[in-house]
Design a protein around this motif. Structure first.
Motif, PDB file in Angstrom:
ATOM      1  N   PRO A  60       0.819  -1.221   0.000  1.00  0.00           N
ATOM      2  CA  PRO A  60       0.000   0.000   0.000  1.00  0.00           C
ATOM      3  C   PRO A  60       0.855   1.275   0.000  1.00  0.00           C
ATOM      4  N   TRP A  61       0.264   2.338  -0.533  1.00  0.00           N
ATOM      5  CA  TRP A  61       0.927   3.650  -0.538  1.00  0.00           C
ATOM      6  C   TRP A  61       1.097   4.112   0.907  1.00  0.00           C
ATOM      7  N   PRO A  62       2.265   4.676   1.261  1.00  0.00           N
ATOM      8  CA  PRO A  62       2.481   5.118   2.639  1.00  0.00           C
ATOM      9  C   PRO A  62       1.490   6.214   3.040  1.00  0.00           C
ATOM     10  N   ASN A  63       1.082   6.185   4.284  1.00  0.00           N
ATOM     11  CA  ASN A  63       0.135   7.152   4.804  1.00  0.00           C
ATOM     12  C   ASN A  63       0.896   8.390   5.262  1.00  0.00           C
ATOM     13  N   GLY A  64       0.711   9.505   4.574  1.00  0.00           N
ATOM     14  CA  GLY A  64       1.427  10.727   4.905  1.00  0.00           C
ATOM     15  C   GLY A  64       0.800  11.546   6.001  1.00  0.00           C
ATOM     16  N   SER A  65      -0.392  11.163   6.446  1.00  0.00           N
ATOM     17  CA  SER A  65      -1.052  11.952   7.485  1.00  0.00           C
ATOM     18  C   SER A  65      -0.559  11.570   8.880  1.00  0.00           C
ATOM     19  N   ASP A  66       0.125  10.452   9.016  1.00  0.00           N
ATOM     20  CA  ASP A  66       0.696  10.040  10.310  1.00  0.00           C
ATOM     21  C   ASP A  66       2.084  10.642  10.455  1.00  0.00           C
ATOM     22  N   LYS A  67       2.215  11.637  11.308  1.00  0.00           N
ATOM     23  CA  LYS A  67       3.528  12.276  11.504  1.00  0.00           C
ATOM     24  C   LYS A  67       4.042  12.005  12.867  1.00  0.00           C
TER      25      LYS A  67
END
Length: 67
Positions: A60-67
């Motif tokens: 899956p595409w990495p989740n950029g909203s988790d910082k």
């Protein structure tokens, strides 16, 4: 890998211009830029045999909203 670097460069340039003109960053591009940098990191880790996790499109595409 070069396509991701090219796209990451333009996201950075666009964010810089947005910041100069409007004095704030585009929140959607912040999330996309973060996920793109995570994808780039995943690719480099896989190519250098530091990770067995295959990058997108094999995972899956990495989740950029988790910082």
């Amino acid at each position: 890998i070069y396509a991701a670097v090219f796209l990451l460069f333009f996201v950075g340039v666009f964010q810089f211009v947005m910041n100069l003109l409007m004095n704030k960053s585009n929140k959607h591009l912040l999330v996309f830029g973060h996920s793109l940098s995570l994808y780039y990191h995943d690719m480099i880790q896989y190519v250098t045999y530091n990770s067995a996790r295959k990058p997108f499109p094999f995972s899956p595409w990495p989740n950029g909203s988790d910082k």
